[in-house]
Design a protein around this motif. Structure first.
Motif, short mmCIF file in Angstrom:
data_model
loop_
_atom_site.label_atom_id
_atom_site.label_comp_id
_atom_site.label_asym_id
_atom_site.label_seq_id
_atom_site.Cartn_x
_atom_site.Cartn_y
_atom_site.Cartn_z
N PHE A 35 -35.27 -32.76 -17.21
CA PHE A 35 -33.73 -32.45 -17.86
C PHE A 35 -32.74 -32.00 -16.57
N THR A 36 -32.37 -32.93 -15.74
CA THR A 36 -31.63 -32.64 -14.57
C THR A 36 -30.24 -32.97 -15.15
N ALA A 37 -29.22 -33.26 -14.10
CA ALA A 37 -28.23 -34.13 -13.61
C ALA A 37 -27.65 -35.40 -14.25
N ASP A 38 -28.66 -35.73 -13.16
CA ASP A 38 -29.11 -37.40 -13.88
C ASP A 38 -28.64 -37.86 -14.53
N ASP A 39 -29.28 -37.23 -15.51
CA ASP A 39 -29.83 -37.39 -17.22
C ASP A 39 -28.50 -37.15 -17.86
N VAL A 40 -27.85 -36.37 -17.84
CA VAL A 40 -26.30 -36.04 -18.52
C VAL A 40 -25.07 -36.86 -17.67
N VAL A 41 -25.34 -37.40 -16.02
CA VAL A 41 -24.08 -38.78 -15.69
C VAL A 41 -24.92 -40.06 -16.21
N ALA A 42 -25.97 -40.49 -16.38
CA ALA A 42 -25.98 -41.26 -17.15
C ALA A 42 -25.83 -41.35 -18.43
N SER A 43 -25.84 -40.63 -19.66
CA SER A 43 -26.28 -40.39 -20.80
C SER A 43 -24.19 -40.48 -21.39
N PHE A 45 -37.75 -32.66 -20.87
CA PHE A 45 -37.83 -33.69 -22.67
C PHE A 45 -39.45 -33.82 -23.34
N HIS A 46 -39.31 -34.54 -24.45
CA HIS A 46 -40.20 -34.42 -24.66
C HIS A 46 -41.72 -35.41 -25.05
N ASN A 47 -40.75 -36.06 -23.57
CA ASN A 47 -42.56 -36.32 -22.67
C ASN A 47 -42.85 -35.88 -21.45
N GLY A 48 -41.83 -34.87 -21.88
CA GLY A 48 -43.05 -33.78 -20.28
C GLY A 48 -41.44 -34.23 -19.18
N ASN A 49 -40.64 -35.32 -19.47
CA ASN A 49 -39.44 -35.28 -17.69
C ASN A 49 -38.86 -33.86 -17.99
N TYR A 85 -24.89 -36.49 -27.03
CA TYR A 85 -26.42 -35.93 -26.84
C TYR A 85 -26.86 -36.91 -25.34
N ILE A 86 -27.39 -35.83 -24.84
CA ILE A 86 -28.30 -36.70 -23.56
C ILE A 86 -29.32 -36.93 -23.91
N LEU A 87 -30.03 -37.93 -22.96
CA LEU A 87 -31.39 -38.36 -23.10
C LEU A 87 -31.53 -39.33 -22.00
N GLY A 91 -35.96 -37.02 -27.12
CA GLY A 91 -34.82 -36.09 -26.73
C GLY A 91 -35.54 -34.74 -25.96
N THR A 92 -34.32 -33.53 -25.72
CA THR A 92 -34.64 -31.84 -25.97
C THR A 92 -34.75 -30.92 -26.98
#
Length: 523
Positions: A99-107, A93-97, A155-157, A187-188
């Motif tokens: 991207f994983t499956a947890d982001d997809v599920v939460a989004s 992500f733009h803050n350096g975190n 979109y994925i957050l 975002g990514t």
């Protein structure tokens, strides 16, 4: 600052502020502002299109409007109701975190929440399940052949970012409830939000760590909403802007004649049409206990009386595409052999009315917006005059889009203008399920006139779950042919789509009216 009230002085000030822009800065303006930076808080197409530069989905439409991998590099139906997505490794992500499956599920949970209008773009989603850090399963309520099309708009957050800023739920814009994601983003996508001033300016900078191989050479995007067509064009012609949308139809020739700028055009996906009231009586008519629109010959007469060639040549300045079907050529289910409309013939139309039992014609209401589609009110004025020639007295009401659709969707119209682009589905099922299916059980949401045809309903039900592409496409063609032959809705045209750019800006206009600036270059 209200750009609708721009003066020449304000334009000059804009030019001064933008003159410092580097050669790789794209200065662009649209007629309206971005609604919010939260991608799950609205379905407004201009906003969703702009946010695709900051946020991304598992898949995306490319410049040819084909679904291609984005944050998911592959997928497969492991069961008819379970789609497994392999996520792209190494994305941040733009803050350096990471991207994983947890982001997809939460989004996906966020996008399908009751307060999110985007949930309508996930109609078949039961739940999302994490398989491992780079694998996600989408469990569907039933087989869904166009689930990927829907996902282009979701979109994925970053889950950690949402938790940190108390934004795990989308902003509820309809109730005036905002959150951190409305004015901020993470975002990514290929560009990063630098600053946001609602109704004034939004600035993006290039994401140097984007996972994709960039075809663009942009370092910065400066977006300004400028409501005045004249002001927007003046800023382009003076060199203060590089790209404007839309380019008004009446100004295209003037822009093309000017030095250093040009217009890029294409017919849009949006088909403009006239919906009809199928109730027992009309709302605005001299016939108090009858509805002529329920008779096929009357509907055929109304269509025959409309001279679309004249409307195209005079009102649309030769830039629209007359339609015989309810979908554009790019939409699966379109059949070129069926995309024909009868030549205008007032005498034949009068004869049909007489056969139907209305030799003297009748009165009917005609509702149109005056600020939603290209030259919408002028089109309706022309149609009113054409129908008058066959004895149909159309009482035209043209009003702002909000009031127009409020009345129409409440079932208060007799004949009404509507435009349909089939997005984000980009599929004929969009028209069949929303405009042609009998209203009820989430179907027919845009069928306030109550059209009902058992054959179309049955085909639509099958199309919704048919995974064999060839069979499904043929069924869509069959359903659209039934609607055409029945004159269920009167198609008019695909309206023109025009953007304007200064020389040296290279980008392609796409029929969905969404700039994809990750393909743009500046010489």
């Amino acid at each position: 600052m209200n750009f609708r009230l721009f003066t020449g002085t304000a334009v000059a000030a804009l030019g001064l502020s933008l003159s410092l822009a580097s050669a790789n800065t794209l200065r662009m303006a649209d007629s309206t502002d971005i609604a919010a930076m939260d991608p799950h808080s609205m379905t407004e197409s201009n906003t969703i299109g702009f946010l695709n530069h900051v946020y991304e989905g598992l898949v995306r439409y490319n410049e040819n409007l084909e679904v291609e991998p984005a944050l998911a590099e592959s997928w497969e139906f492991v069961e008819p109701t379970r789609v497994r997505f392999k996520l792209r490794e190494g994305v941040t992500f733009h803050n350096g975190n990471p991207f994983t499956a947890d982001d997809v599920v939460a989004s996906l949970e966020r996008a399908s929440h009751d307060t999110s209008p985007v949930k309508s773009n996930l109609p078949g989603l039961e739940r999302a399940e994490k398989v491992d850090d780079l694998t996600v399963d989408l469990v569907l309520k039933g087989p869904d052949p166009i689930v990927l099309n829907y996902l282009t708009n979701i979109y994925i957050l970053d889950k950690e970012w949402m938790e940190e800023h108390d934004a795990l739920l989308p902003a509820d814009m309809r109730r005036g409830k905002e959150n951190y994601a409305v004015a901020n983003s993470n975002g990514t996508g290929p560009f990063v939000l630098e600053s946001r001033q609602p109704d004034a300016r939004t600035v993006l900078t290039v994401n140097e760590g984007w996972w994709d191989e960039p075809r663009h050479n942009l370092t910065r995007i400066e977006f300004s909403p400028i409501g005045s067509d004249a002001t927007r064009i003046a800023a382009l012609l003076s060199g203060e802007l590089d790209f404007i949308t839309p380019a008004p139809l009446q100004d295209i020739e003037r822009i093309n004649r000017a030095s250093g700028v040009s217009v890029i055009e294409t017919p849009s996906l949006r088909t403009i049409m006239l919906g009809l009231n199928y109730a027992d009586t009309l709302h605005n008519s001299n016939l108090t206990d009858d509805n002529p629109l329920k008779k096929q010959k009357v509907r055929e007469a109304l269509q025959l009386a409309i001279n679309m060639e004249l409307i195209r040549d005079k009102i649309m300045r030769g830039r629209s595409r007359n339609a015989g079907l309810l979908v554009a050529p790019q939409v699966p289910g379109f059949d070129e052999a069926l995309d024909t409309r009868p030549a205008a013939d007032a005498d034949a139309a009068r004869a049909l009315l007489e056969e139907a039992g209305y030799p003297d014609g009748f009165e009917v209401g005609l509702d149109c917006p005056n600020d939603r589609y290209v030259n919408d009110e002028e089109i309706c004025q022309a149609i009113t005059a054409m129908w008058a020639r066959i004895g149909v007295d159309a009482q035209l009401t043209a009003r702002t889009k909000s009031k127009h659709f409020e009345k129409v969707l409440a079932g208060g119209g007799d004949i009404y203008m509507v435009g349909w682009a089939t997005l984000p589905m980009l599929d004929s099922y969009s028209v069949l399920s929303a405009l042609l299916h009998t209203p009820g059980d989430r179907m027919g949401a845009w069928n306030p006139g109550g059209y009902s045809n058992p054959e179309i309903d049955a085909l639509t039900t099958k199309i919704a779950t048919e995974l064999d592409e060839e069979k499904r496409t043929q069924m869509m063609k069959d359903a659209l042919k039934i609607a055409r032959d029945d004159v269920a809705i009167i198609p008019l045209h695909q309206q023109p789509l025009a953007w304007a750019v200064r020389d040296g800006v290279n980008l392609s206009v796409t029929a969905d009216n969404k700039p994809r600036l990750w393909y743009a270059t500046i010489d």
